[in-house]
Design a protein around this motif. Structure first.
Motif, PDB file in Angstrom:
ATOM      1  N   ARG A 181      59.774  37.388 -15.043  1.00  0.00           N
ATOM      2  CA  ARG A 181      60.219  38.775 -14.904  1.00  0.00           C
ATOM      3  C   ARG A 181      59.498  39.625 -15.939  1.00  0.00           C
ATOM      4  NH1 ARG A 181      65.467  41.565 -13.643  1.00  0.00           N
ATOM      5  NH2 ARG A 181      65.628  43.404 -14.969  1.00  0.00           N
ATOM      6  N   VAL A 182      58.977  40.752 -15.500  1.00  0.00           N
ATOM      7  CA  VAL A 182      58.340  41.691 -16.422  1.00  0.00           C
ATOM      8  C   VAL A 182      59.085  43.021 -16.349  1.00  0.00           C
ATOM      9  CG1 VAL A 182      56.058  40.633 -16.331  1.00  0.00           C
ATOM     10  CG2 VAL A 182      56.649  42.394 -14.671  1.00  0.00           C
ATOM     11  N   GLU A 183      59.222  43.677 -17.493  1.00  0.00           N
ATOM     12  CA  GLU A 183      59.886  44.970 -17.558  1.00  0.00           C
ATOM     13  C   GLU A 183      58.887  46.014 -18.069  1.00  0.00           C
ATOM     14  OE1 GLU A 183      63.539  44.898 -19.688  1.00  0.00           O
ATOM     15  OE2 GLU A 183      64.434  43.321 -18.434  1.00  0.00           O
ATOM     16  N   TYR A 184      58.913  47.162 -17.415  1.00  0.00           N
ATOM     17  CA  TYR A 184      57.984  48.238 -17.730  1.00  0.00           C
ATOM     18  C   TYR A 184      58.685  49.322 -18.554  1.00  0.00           C
ATOM     19  CZ  TYR A 184      54.792  46.314 -14.215  1.00  0.00           C
ATOM     20  OH  TYR A 184      53.945  45.501 -13.489  1.00  0.00           O
ATOM     21  N   ARG A 185      57.916  49.997 -19.380  1.00  0.00           N
ATOM     22  CA  ARG A 185      58.423  51.154 -20.121  1.00  0.00           C
ATOM     23  C   ARG A 185      57.321  52.197 -20.194  1.00  0.00           C
ATOM     24  NH1 ARG A 185      58.502  47.100 -23.886  1.00  0.00           N
ATOM     25  NH2 ARG A 185      60.777  47.122 -23.790  1.00  0.00           N
ATOM     26  N   CYS A 186      57.735  53.444 -20.248  1.00  0.00           N
ATOM     27  CA  CYS A 186      56.789  54.554 -20.287  1.00  0.00           C
ATOM     28  C   CYS A 186      56.442  54.902 -21.736  1.00  0.00           C
ATOM     29  CB  CYS A 186      57.369  55.775 -19.580  1.00  0.00           C
ATOM     30  SG  CYS A 186      57.730  55.519 -17.821  1.00  0.00           S
ATOM     31  N   ASN A 187      55.255  55.445 -21.911  1.00  0.00           N
ATOM     32  CA  ASN A 187      54.846  55.908 -23.232  1.00  0.00           C
ATOM     33  C   ASN A 187      55.721  57.083 -23.670  1.00  0.00           C
ATOM     34  OD1 ASN A 187      52.800  54.016 -23.160  1.00  0.00           O
ATOM     35  ND2 ASN A 187      51.250  55.477 -22.464  1.00  0.00           N
ATOM     36  N   TYR A 219      56.770  60.437 -21.658  1.00  0.00           N
ATOM     37  CA  TYR A 219      56.740  60.197 -20.214  1.00  0.00           C
ATOM     38  C   TYR A 219      58.077  59.617 -19.772  1.00  0.00           C
ATOM     39  CZ  TYR A 219      51.729  61.049 -20.326  1.00  0.00           C
ATOM     40  OH  TYR A 219      50.505  61.643 -20.480  1.00  0.00           O
ATOM     41  N   GLN A 220      58.438  59.897 -18.544  1.00  0.00           N
ATOM     42  CA  GLN A 220      59.705  59.432 -17.988  1.00  0.00           C
ATOM     43  C   GLN A 220      59.443  58.618 -16.734  1.00  0.00           C
ATOM     44  OE1 GLN A 220      61.638  63.233 -17.427  1.00  0.00           O
ATOM     45  NE2 GLN A 220      62.617  63.167 -19.434  1.00  0.00           N
ATOM     46  N   MET A 221      60.268  57.580 -16.531  1.00  0.00           N
ATOM     47  CA  MET A 221      60.095  56.714 -15.371  1.00  0.00           C
ATOM     48  C   MET A 221      60.773  57.337 -14.159  1.00  0.00           C
ATOM     49  SD  MET A 221      60.632  52.610 -15.071  1.00  0.00           S
ATOM     50  CE  MET A 221      59.268  52.416 -16.220  1.00  0.00           C
ATOM     51  N   LEU A 222      60.009  57.443 -13.083  1.00  0.00           N
ATOM     52  CA  LEU A 222      60.541  58.009 -11.853  1.00  0.00           C
ATOM     53  C   LEU A 222      61.128  56.930 -10.952  1.00  0.00           C
ATOM     54  CD1 LEU A 222      57.778  60.612 -10.938  1.00  0.00           C
ATOM     55  CD2 LEU A 222      59.879  60.961 -12.240  1.00  0.00           C
ATOM     56  N   SER A 223      60.655  55.698 -11.079  1.00  0.00           N
ATOM     57  CA  SER A 223      61.100  54.606 -10.201  1.00  0.00           C
ATOM     58  C   SER A 223      62.524  54.176 -10.547  1.00  0.00           C
ATOM     59  CB  SER A 223      60.155  53.412 -10.328  1.00  0.00           C
ATOM     60  OG  SER A 223      58.812  53.811 -10.124  1.00  0.00           O
ATOM     61  N   GLN A 224      63.255  53.717  -9.527  1.00  0.00           N
ATOM     62  CA  GLN A 224      64.626  53.245  -9.741  1.00  0.00           C
ATOM     63  C   GLN A 224      64.658  51.929 -10.494  1.00  0.00           C
ATOM     64  OE1 GLN A 224      66.516  53.104  -5.905  1.00  0.00           O
ATOM     65  NE2 GLN A 224      66.889  55.303  -5.848  1.00  0.00           N
ATOM     66  N   ARG A 225      63.666  51.085 -10.292  1.00  0.00           N
ATOM     67  CA  ARG A 225      63.624  49.784 -10.964  1.00  0.00           C
ATOM     68  C   ARG A 225      62.473  49.757 -11.957  1.00  0.00           C
ATOM     69  NH1 ARG A 225      64.836  48.473  -5.551  1.00  0.00           N
ATOM     70  NH2 ARG A 225      66.823  47.368  -5.297  1.00  0.00           N
ATOM     71  N   ASN A 226      62.769  49.340 -13.162  1.00  0.00           N
ATOM     72  CA  ASN A 226      61.750  49.286 -14.213  1.00  0.00           C
ATOM     73  C   ASN A 226      61.213  47.871 -14.410  1.00  0.00           C
ATOM     74  OD1 ASN A 226      64.005  48.076 -15.381  1.00  0.00           O
ATOM     75  ND2 ASN A 226      63.493  48.834 -17.441  1.00  0.00           N
ATOM     76  N   TYR A 227      61.420  46.987 -13.417  1.00  0.00           N
ATOM     77  CA  TYR A 227      61.010  45.594 -13.569  1.00  0.00           C
ATOM     78  C   TYR A 227      60.376  45.076 -12.270  1.00  0.00           C
ATOM     79  CZ  TYR A 227      65.139  44.610 -10.756  1.00  0.00           C
ATOM     80  OH  TYR A 227      66.066  44.599  -9.739  1.00  0.00           O
ATOM     81  N   PRO A 257      56.230  50.383 -11.108  1.00  0.00           N
ATOM     82  CA  PRO A 257      56.913  51.643 -11.436  1.00  0.00           C
ATOM     83  C   PRO A 257      55.915  52.760 -11.751  1.00  0.00           C
ATOM     84  CG  PRO A 257      57.906  49.803 -12.606  1.00  0.00           C
ATOM     85  CD  PRO A 257      56.640  49.294 -12.005  1.00  0.00           C
ATOM     86  N   HIS A 258      56.427  53.979 -11.750  1.00  0.00           N
ATOM     87  CA  HIS A 258      55.581  55.149 -11.967  1.00  0.00           C
ATOM     88  C   HIS A 258      56.145  55.993 -13.104  1.00  0.00           C
ATOM     89  CE1 HIS A 258      52.822  58.379 -11.067  1.00  0.00           C
ATOM     90  NE2 HIS A 258      53.827  59.232 -10.971  1.00  0.00           N
ATOM     91  N   CYS A 259      55.272  56.368 -14.030  1.00  0.00           N
ATOM     92  CA  CYS A 259      55.666  57.223 -15.148  1.00  0.00           C
ATOM     93  C   CYS A 259      55.062  58.615 -14.964  1.00  0.00           C
ATOM     94  CB  CYS A 259      55.175  56.642 -16.475  1.00  0.00           C
ATOM     95  SG  CYS A 259      55.953  55.080 -16.951  1.00  0.00           S
ATOM     96  N   GLU A 260      55.856  59.609 -15.262  1.00  0.00           N
ATOM     97  CA  GLU A 260      55.399  60.994 -15.164  1.00  0.00           C
ATOM     98  C   GLU A 260      55.679  61.685 -16.494  1.00  0.00           C
ATOM     99  OE1 GLU A 260      55.826  64.217 -11.711  1.00  0.00           O
ATOM    100  OE2 GLU A 260      57.656  64.007 -12.896  1.00  0.00           O
ATOM    101  N   VAL A 261      54.808  62.597 -16.860  1.00  0.00           N
ATOM    102  CA  VAL A 261      54.982  63.303 -18.126  1.00  0.00           C
ATOM    103  C   VAL A 261      56.320  64.039 -18.125  1.00  0.00           C
ATOM    104  CG1 VAL A 261      53.794  65.399 -17.323  1.00  0.00           C
ATOM    105  CG2 VAL A 261      53.882  64.880 -19.771  1.00  0.00           C
ATOM    106  N   ALA A 262      57.009  64.014 -19.267  1.00  0.00           N
ATOM    107  CA  ALA A 262      58.308  64.681 -19.385  1.00  0.00           C
ATOM    108  C   ALA A 262      58.140  66.182 -19.185  1.00  0.00           C
ATOM    109  CB  ALA A 262      58.923  64.384 -20.752  1.00  0.00           C
ATOM    110  N   LYS A 263      59.072  66.793 -18.489  1.00  0.00           N
ATOM    111  CA  LYS A 263      59.019  68.219 -18.192  1.00  0.00           C
ATOM    112  C   LYS A 263      60.232  68.930 -18.800  1.00  0.00           C
ATOM    113  CE  LYS A 263      55.381  68.102 -15.423  1.00  0.00           C
ATOM    114  NZ  LYS A 263      55.561  68.319 -13.971  1.00  0.00           N
TER     115      LYS A 263
END
Length: 208
Positions: free
Chosen positions: A110-116, A119-127, A140-146
């Motif tokens: 199992r791998v878990e993702y995190r955003c820099n 940035y905020q994670m848009l995906s429902q699952r971070n793994y 997963p997809h990260c988008e710059v914080a707004k």
């Protein structure tokens, strides 16, 4: 020794040296199972059973057990079923991942993702999990914080420091400056910054 004594010894020798049957079905293991159904013991000495891998595992060599004098023993060389590889899980843009279960990219990992920062994670699952048919979920997809749009204070205005549009969202790191009209004094911070959590670091100032 009498004939009866010899007969008794002979029967004892035959009984004691007889090759015993297996009274239990072949063992069912964590990673492999027999290729056929074995549920009617006993099985004669010398009975052989081949094994196949459960889903999520791949077989290395031929796995064979044999009934030997009442016990199931695996043939040499010892072969096994190993965790099926899934390959690299995929890198995430504006983020990274960590292997949180297992030590390789194989079945059960199992791998878990995190955003820099910023940035905020848009995906429902971070793994993602390595399953029998490959990695679960999409990367997963990260988008710059707004930060929300900003309104100019009464009797004041916004000084644009870049190519920003009024009424639009601002991205992490962007700065908005304020100034008051003539005869008004600025109360509060003259600039606010869009923080990594998607919130302004300060309230909009007032012109008094």
């Amino acid at each position: 020794m009498s004939f009866l004594g010899y007969t008794t010894l002979l029967l004892c020798w035959v009984y004691c040296t007889a090759e015993r049957a297996c009274n239990e079905p072949p063992p069912r293991r964590v990673k492999e199972v027999p290729t056929e159904r074995w549920d009617k013991p006993p099985y004669p000495h010398g009975t052989q059973v081949t094994y196949q891998c459960r889903p999520g595992y791949i077989k290395i060599g031929r796995i064979l057990f044999e009934c030997t004098d009442g016990a199931w023993k695996q043939h040499l060389p010892l072969s096994e079923c190993r965790n099926k590889p899934c390959g690299h899980p995929g890198d995430i843009e504006f983020g990274s991942f960590e292997l949180t279960s297992g030590s390789e990219f194989v079945f059960g990992a199992r791998v878990e993702y995190r955003c820099n920062d910023g940035y905020q994670m848009l995906s429902q699952r971070n793994y993602r999990e390595c399953q029998a048919d490959g990695w679960s979920n999409d990367i997963p997809h990260c988008e710059v914080a707004k930060c929300s749009p900003v309104q100019a204070p009464e009797n004041g205005r916004i000084i644009m420091t870049g190519a920003f549009e009024l009424g639009r969202e601002y991205s992490f790191g962007q700065v908005v400056n304020f100034e008051c009209n003539a005869k008004y004094r600025l109360v509060g911070s003259k600039e606010i910054i869009c923080s990594s959590n998607g919130r302004w670091n300060s309230d909009v100032p007032q012109c008094q």
